[in-house]
Design an enzyme around this catalytic site. Sequence first.
Site, short mmCIF file in Angstrom:
data_model
loop_
_atom_site.label_atom_id
_atom_site.label_comp_id
_atom_site.label_asym_id
_atom_site.label_seq_id
_atom_site.Cartn_x
_atom_site.Cartn_y
_atom_site.Cartn_z
N HIS A 82 0.82 -1.22 0.00
CA HIS A 82 0.00 0.00 0.00
C HIS A 82 0.85 1.27 0.00
O HIS A 82 0.37 2.34 0.34
CB HIS A 82 -1.00 -0.02 1.15
CG HIS A 82 -2.28 -0.72 0.76
ND1 HIS A 82 -2.27 -1.94 0.14
CD2 HIS A 82 -3.58 -0.35 0.84
CE1 HIS A 82 -3.53 -2.30 -0.12
NE2 HIS A 82 -4.34 -1.34 0.29
N ASP A 143 -6.52 4.26 10.19
CA ASP A 143 -7.94 4.32 9.81
C ASP A 143 -8.33 3.11 8.97
O ASP A 143 -9.43 2.61 9.05
CB ASP A 143 -8.20 5.56 8.94
CG ASP A 143 -8.09 6.83 9.77
OD1 ASP A 143 -8.05 6.72 11.00
OD2 ASP A 143 -8.02 7.91 9.16
N GLU A 254 -10.94 13.39 15.68
CA GLU A 254 -10.56 13.60 14.28
C GLU A 254 -11.44 14.71 13.72
O GLU A 254 -12.58 14.87 14.13
CB GLU A 254 -10.77 12.31 13.50
CG GLU A 254 -10.01 12.29 12.18
CD GLU A 254 -10.05 10.91 11.53
OE1 GLU A 254 -8.99 10.43 11.14
OE2 GLU A 254 -11.15 10.34 11.42
C1 LIG Z 1 -5.81 3.38 1.51
C2 LIG Z 1 -4.70 3.68 2.47
C3 LIG Z 1 -5.02 4.06 3.77
C4 LIG Z 1 -3.99 4.36 4.67
N1 LIG Z 1 -4.33 4.76 5.94
C5 LIG Z 1 -3.37 5.05 6.83
C6 LIG Z 1 -3.70 5.47 8.16
O1 LIG Z 1 -4.85 5.63 8.51
N2 LIG Z 1 -2.67 5.70 9.01
C7 LIG Z 1 -1.37 5.53 8.66
O2 LIG Z 1 -0.49 5.69 9.50
N3 LIG Z 1 -1.03 5.15 7.41
C8 LIG Z 1 -2.00 4.93 6.50
N4 LIG Z 1 -1.65 4.56 5.23
C9 LIG Z 1 -0.23 4.48 4.88
C10 LIG Z 1 0.31 3.09 5.23
O3 LIG Z 1 0.44 2.97 6.62
C11 LIG Z 1 1.70 2.89 4.63
O4 LIG Z 1 1.66 3.08 3.24
C12 LIG Z 1 2.20 1.48 4.96
O5 LIG Z 1 3.56 1.41 4.60
C13 LIG Z 1 1.43 0.47 4.17
O6 LIG Z 1 1.59 -0.81 4.73
P1 LIG Z 1 1.88 -2.04 3.78
O7 LIG Z 1 1.80 -3.24 4.64
O8 LIG Z 1 1.08 -2.01 2.55
O9 LIG Z 1 3.43 -1.71 3.46
P2 LIG Z 1 4.25 -1.80 2.08
O10 LIG Z 1 3.75 -0.78 1.14
O11 LIG Z 1 4.25 -3.20 1.61
O12 LIG Z 1 5.70 -1.40 2.61
C14 LIG Z 1 5.97 -0.09 3.08
C15 LIG Z 1 7.44 0.05 3.47
O13 LIG Z 1 7.69 -0.74 4.64
C16 LIG Z 1 8.66 -1.74 4.34
N5 LIG Z 1 8.19 -2.97 5.00
C17 LIG Z 1 7.07 -3.68 4.74
N6 LIG Z 1 6.99 -4.73 5.57
C18 LIG Z 1 8.09 -4.68 6.36
C19 LIG Z 1 8.60 -5.50 7.41
N7 LIG Z 1 7.95 -6.58 7.83
N8 LIG Z 1 9.77 -5.14 7.98
C20 LIG Z 1 10.44 -4.04 7.57
N9 LIG Z 1 10.03 -3.23 6.59
C21 LIG Z 1 8.86 -3.55 5.99
C22 LIG Z 1 8.67 -1.88 2.82
O14 LIG Z 1 9.91 -2.36 2.34
C23 LIG Z 1 8.41 -0.44 2.40
O15 LIG Z 1 9.59 0.32 2.46
C24 LIG Z 1 -2.64 4.27 4.29
C25 LIG Z 1 -2.31 3.90 2.97
C26 LIG Z 1 -3.34 3.61 2.07
C27 LIG Z 1 -2.97 3.23 0.67
#
Ligand SMILES: Cc1cc2nc3c(=O)[nH]c(=O)nc-3n(C[C@H](O)[C@H](O)[C@H](O)COP(=O)(O)OP(=O)(O)OC[C@H]3O[C@@H](n4cnc5c(N)ncnc54)[C@H](O)[C@@H]3O)c2cc1C
Length: 375
Positions: A82, A143, A254
Site C-alpha cells: 500500500h 484508519d 478527528e
Molecule cells: C488506503 C490507504 C489508507 C492508509 N491509511 C493510513 C492510516 O490511517 N494511518 C497511517 O499511518 N497510514 C495509512 N496509510 C499508509 C500506510 O500505513 C503505509 O503506506 C504502509 O507502509 C502500508 O503498509 P503495507 O503493509 O502495505 O506496506 P508496504 O507498502 O508493503 O511497505 C511499506 C514500506 O515498509 C517496508 N516494509 C514492509 N513490511 C516490512 C517489514 N515486515 N519489515 C520491515 N520493513 C517492511 C517496505 O519495504 C516499504 O519500504 C494508508 C495507505 C493507504 C494506501
Amino acid sequence: MTIRINLCFSSNYSSLKTLSIDGHFTFDDVHHAAKDFGNRFQLLPFAVLHPRSVSDIATTIKHIWQMGPHSQLTVAARGHGHSLQGQAQAHRGVVINMGSLQGPKMHVHSGNYSYVDVSGGELWINILHESLKYGLAPKSWTDYLHLTVGGTLSNAGISGQAFRYGPQISNVYQLEVVTGKGEVVNCSENQNGDLFHSVLGGLGQFGIITRARISLEPAPDMVKWIKVLYSDFTTFTRDQELLIYAESTFDYIEGFVIINRTGLLNNWRWDNRTSAVIPEEDIFYLVAFLSSAVPSSTGTDGLEHILNQNRRILEFCGTARLGFKQYLPHYTTQEEWQAHFGPQWEVFVQRKSAYDPLAILAPGQRIFQKAIPFS
Ligand SMILES: Cc1cc2nc3c(=O)[nH]c(=O)nc-3n(C[C@H](O)[C@H](O)[C@H](O)COP(=O)(O)OP(=O)(O)OC[C@H]3O[C@@H](n4cnc5c(N)ncnc54)[C@H](O)[C@@H]3O)c2cc1C
C-alpha cells in the site's frame, strides 16, 4: 554490456536457486511485486521470495550480504503493497512477500499485561478479529486496516487515537528483526534497545520485522460517537486542542474539513528514540488530503494536477516557515532526506552503518544506494 548483465543474471539466479530454504523463489512471475497502491512506479525485481520461515529471510539476506558490495542485489520487504511511491519495490533485487511468512500462530495473551504476538506480515484487520475473541483490541490504529504490521511500524501508524496512546510504534513491546547482515535479533526497550528504536519508524532501513508483540487493552462494548459542525476554523482548532489536553474526554478525535480531512496529533507519548521524525511544535496536526486521481474527460492528467497541488502546499509551508514533516516521506536526493531528518540525520546514518552497512534493505525508499559509502 549485454553479456555482463546476462552473466550477472545467471550468477544471481544460480546462487539464489541453490539456497536451502523452506519456502521458494519465483523468477518469472514477479510483476505483482513491481506494483503498489500509488500505481506510479513499476520497478521489476529479479526475484520474489515467498518465505515460510524467518530462517528463509535470514538465509537470503545473509547470502546477499556475503556477496559483498559488488553484487547489485538489494532486498525489499513487501507487506500489503500500500505504498504510494515504490517504497516496497526493489529494482532487479529480491522482494520478500511477507504475507507468506509462516511462524507460530497469532497468540493473544490476556491479563493485566495484555498483548498479541504476530507475524510482521500480518494484516491489522486479522489482529482485530483475533484479539476481539478475548475482548481485547490494540490501543492505536490506522484508519484503514488492510495494512501489515511491518508496513505501518516502518512508518508510524497514526490515526485519531495517537494523541492519547501515541502512534502504533509507541505501542509495541518487542520485535524480532532480521538485519541487513542476515542476523535474527530479538529486541525491546531493554534488550538491543538501539535496534528496537531504529526499526520503529525506520522506513525499512535497518531490518525486516518478522514478529511483533503488540500491546492490547479491553475493547469497549459500545462507543459514543459525537459529531460537531463548526463554521469557524479557529473555534474548531481551539476545541480540538482543549479536548486532547483534558483528561477523561474522548479516545478518538478527528476533524473533517468539507471534502478533505485533518486529524489532530500532539506529542503525547511520542518516543523520540524511534526513527520517526515530527515537527518541533508541542501541538501539530496531521493534515491528509485524501484525493484520488481519476482520468479526466478534458485529457488533463488528473494525477499530475494533484501532485502539483501537493508540491505547492509543501512549497508554501517552506516559504511561510511553517514547521512540517512529510508522513510517508518521498524524496529523490540525499540532501532532501538530510533536511527531512534534520538533527536526527546523523543518528539515522550511524544506525544504517550498524545494521545494514551495505544498504541492502528497502532500496525503494531511495535514501541510500547500495555500495555507495554513507556521508
Ligand atoms: C488506503 C490507504 C489508507 C492508509 N491509511 C493510513 C492510516 O490511517 N494511518 C497511517 O499511518 N497510514 C495509512 N496509510 C499508509 C500506510 O500505513 C503505509 O503506506 C504502509 O507502509 C502500508 O503498509 P503495507 O503493509 O502495505 O506496506 P508496504 O507498502 O508493503 O511497505 C511499506 C514500506 O515498509 C517496508 N516494509 C514492509 N513490511 C516490512 C517489514 N515486515 N519489515 C520491515 N520493513 C517492511 C517496505 O519495504 C516499504 O519500504 C494508508 C495507505 C493507504 C494506501
